[in-house]
Motif scaffolding. Structure first.
Motif, PDB file in Angstrom:
ATOM      1  N   PRO A   1       0.836  -1.206   0.000  1.00 59.94           N
ATOM      2  CA  PRO A   1       0.000   0.000   0.000  1.00 59.94           C
ATOM      3  C   PRO A   1       0.869   1.253   0.000  1.00 59.94           C
ATOM      4  O   PRO A   1       2.025   1.229   0.383  1.00 59.94           O
ATOM      5  CB  PRO A   1      -0.808  -0.115   1.286  1.00 59.94           C
ATOM      6  CG  PRO A   1      -0.072  -1.086   2.130  1.00 59.94           C
ATOM      7  CD  PRO A   1       0.731  -1.958   1.225  1.00 59.94           C
ATOM      8  N   SER A   2       0.248   2.336  -0.414  1.00 61.47           N
ATOM      9  CA  SER A   2       0.976   3.604  -0.451  1.00 61.47           C
ATOM     10  C   SER A   2       1.236   4.085   0.971  1.00 61.47           C
ATOM     11  O   SER A   2       0.541   3.696   1.913  1.00 61.47           O
ATOM     12  CB  SER A   2       0.156   4.644  -1.210  1.00 61.47           C
ATOM     13  OG  SER A   2      -0.925   5.070  -0.416  1.00 61.47           O
ATOM     14  N   PRO A   3       2.224   4.951   1.153  1.00 62.54           N
ATOM     15  CA  PRO A   3       2.495   5.488   2.494  1.00 62.54           C
ATOM     16  C   PRO A   3       1.290   6.221   3.082  1.00 62.54           C
ATOM     17  O   PRO A   3       1.088   6.222   4.295  1.00 62.54           O
ATOM     18  CB  PRO A   3       3.658   6.445   2.272  1.00 62.54           C
ATOM     19  CG  PRO A   3       4.288   6.014   0.996  1.00 62.54           C
ATOM     20  CD  PRO A   3       3.194   5.401   0.175  1.00 62.54           C
ATOM     21  N   HIS A   4       0.466   6.828   2.233  1.00 62.07           N
ATOM     22  CA  HIS A   4      -0.724   7.536   2.730  1.00 62.07           C
ATOM     23  C   HIS A   4      -1.716   6.559   3.344  1.00 62.07           C
ATOM     24  O   HIS A   4      -2.326   6.853   4.367  1.00 62.07           O
ATOM     25  CB  HIS A   4      -1.392   8.324   1.612  1.00 62.07           C
ATOM     26  CG  HIS A   4      -0.567   9.463   1.080  1.00 62.07           C
ATOM     27  ND1 HIS A   4       0.725   9.711   1.477  1.00 62.07           N
ATOM     28  CD2 HIS A   4      -0.856  10.429   0.196  1.00 62.07           C
ATOM     29  CE1 HIS A   4       1.195  10.762   0.853  1.00 62.07           C
ATOM     30  NE2 HIS A   4       0.251  11.226   0.053  1.00 62.07           N
ATOM     31  N   VAL A   5      -1.875   5.399   2.716  1.00 60.85           N
ATOM     32  CA  VAL A   5      -2.790   4.382   3.249  1.00 60.85           C
ATOM     33  C   VAL A   5      -2.248   3.858   4.575  1.00 60.85           C
ATOM     34  O   VAL A   5      -2.987   3.717   5.540  1.00 60.85           O
ATOM     35  CB  VAL A   5      -2.997   3.239   2.232  1.00 60.85           C
ATOM     36  CG1 VAL A   5      -3.757   2.094   2.858  1.00 60.85           C
ATOM     37  CG2 VAL A   5      -3.710   3.752   0.996  1.00 60.85           C
TER      38      VAL A   5
ATOM     39  N   ALA B   1      -0.365   5.405   6.704  1.00 61.52           N
ATOM     40  CA  ALA B   1      -0.531   6.446   7.713  1.00 61.52           C
ATOM     41  C   ALA B   1      -1.984   6.533   8.169  1.00 61.52           C
ATOM     42  O   ALA B   1      -2.259   6.697   9.363  1.00 61.52           O
ATOM     43  CB  ALA B   1      -0.065   7.795   7.172  1.00 61.52           C
ATOM     44  N   ALA B   2      -2.925   6.409   7.242  1.00 63.40           N
ATOM     45  CA  ALA B   2      -4.345   6.474   7.590  1.00 63.40           C
ATOM     46  C   ALA B   2      -4.748   5.283   8.449  1.00 63.40           C
ATOM     47  O   ALA B   2      -5.480   5.438   9.435  1.00 63.40           O
ATOM     48  CB  ALA B   2      -5.196   6.540   6.326  1.00 63.40           C
ATOM     49  N   VAL B   3      -4.270   4.112   8.097  1.00 64.07           N
ATOM     50  CA  VAL B   3      -4.579   2.910   8.876  1.00 64.07           C
ATOM     51  C   VAL B   3      -3.962   3.028  10.270  1.00 64.07           C
ATOM     52  O   VAL B   3      -4.605   2.720  11.276  1.00 64.07           O
ATOM     53  CB  VAL B   3      -4.081   1.637   8.140  1.00 64.07           C
ATOM     54  CG1 VAL B   3      -4.137   0.424   9.059  1.00 64.07           C
ATOM     55  CG2 VAL B   3      -4.886   1.399   6.888  1.00 64.07           C
TER      56      VAL B   3
ATOM     57  N   GLU C   1      -4.552   3.814  16.079  1.00 72.04           N
ATOM     58  CA  GLU C   1      -4.205   4.584  17.281  1.00 72.04           C
ATOM     59  C   GLU C   1      -5.435   5.242  17.912  1.00 72.04           C
ATOM     60  O   GLU C   1      -5.562   5.303  19.131  1.00 72.04           O
ATOM     61  CB  GLU C   1      -3.146   5.633  16.956  1.00 72.04           C
ATOM     62  CG  GLU C   1      -1.771   5.032  16.753  1.00 72.04           C
ATOM     63  CD  GLU C   1      -1.280   4.259  17.972  1.00 72.04           C
ATOM     64  OE1 GLU C   1      -1.393   4.760  19.105  1.00 72.04           O
ATOM     65  OE2 GLU C   1      -0.800   3.120  17.792  1.00 72.04           O
ATOM     66  N   GLN C   2      -6.350   5.732  17.076  1.00 68.90           N
ATOM     67  CA  GLN C   2      -7.578   6.334  17.591  1.00 68.90           C
ATOM     68  C   GLN C   2      -8.423   5.293  18.320  1.00 68.90           C
ATOM     69  O   GLN C   2      -8.926   5.532  19.419  1.00 68.90           O
ATOM     70  CB  GLN C   2      -8.395   6.965  16.466  1.00 68.90           C
ATOM     71  CG  GLN C   2      -9.699   7.567  16.940  1.00 68.90           C
ATOM     72  CD  GLN C   2     -10.540   8.116  15.802  1.00 68.90           C
ATOM     73  OE1 GLN C   2     -10.091   8.205  14.666  1.00 68.90           O
ATOM     74  NE2 GLN C   2     -11.752   8.492  16.107  1.00 68.90           N
TER      75      GLN C   2
END
Length: 90
Positions: free
Chosen positions: A8-12, A14-16, A21-22
């Motif tokens: 997956p892309s780094p953006h995915v 980071a979102a995951v 964490e949330q």
């Protein structure tokens, strides 16, 4: 050369990671509420006060407007033990 479609892309990522964490923070907050409720029950608070505190914790944790705790009355009916957030019904 073709792009690697298996990672997956780094953006995915980071979102995951942010979502994980949330969810972790929310779980820890819920556990802290349960611990506080248990401590208040063990400190000898009146059972009605513990019921009200527990109901308030549930109402807040579930993000609902109202909550009612009922008990079975001796006559077989239901009796309101505690109510939280009970304003006028719209």
């Amino acid at each position: 050369m073709d792009a690697d479609v298996t990672s997956p892309s780094p953006h995915v990522d980071a979102a995951v990671h942010a979502l994980v964490e949330q969810e972790r923070a929310e779980r820890i907050a819920r556990q802290a509420l349960v611990v506080a409720l248990g401590q208040s029950a063990l400190c000898g608070l009146d059972p009605a006060d513990v019921t009200t505190a527990g109901l308030a914790t549930l109402v807040d944790g579930l993000a609902v407007d109202r909550g009612v705790a009922v008990v079975l009355a001796p006559d077989g009916g239901l009796r309101c033990e505690a109510a939280v957030g009970m304003g006028p019904l719209a």
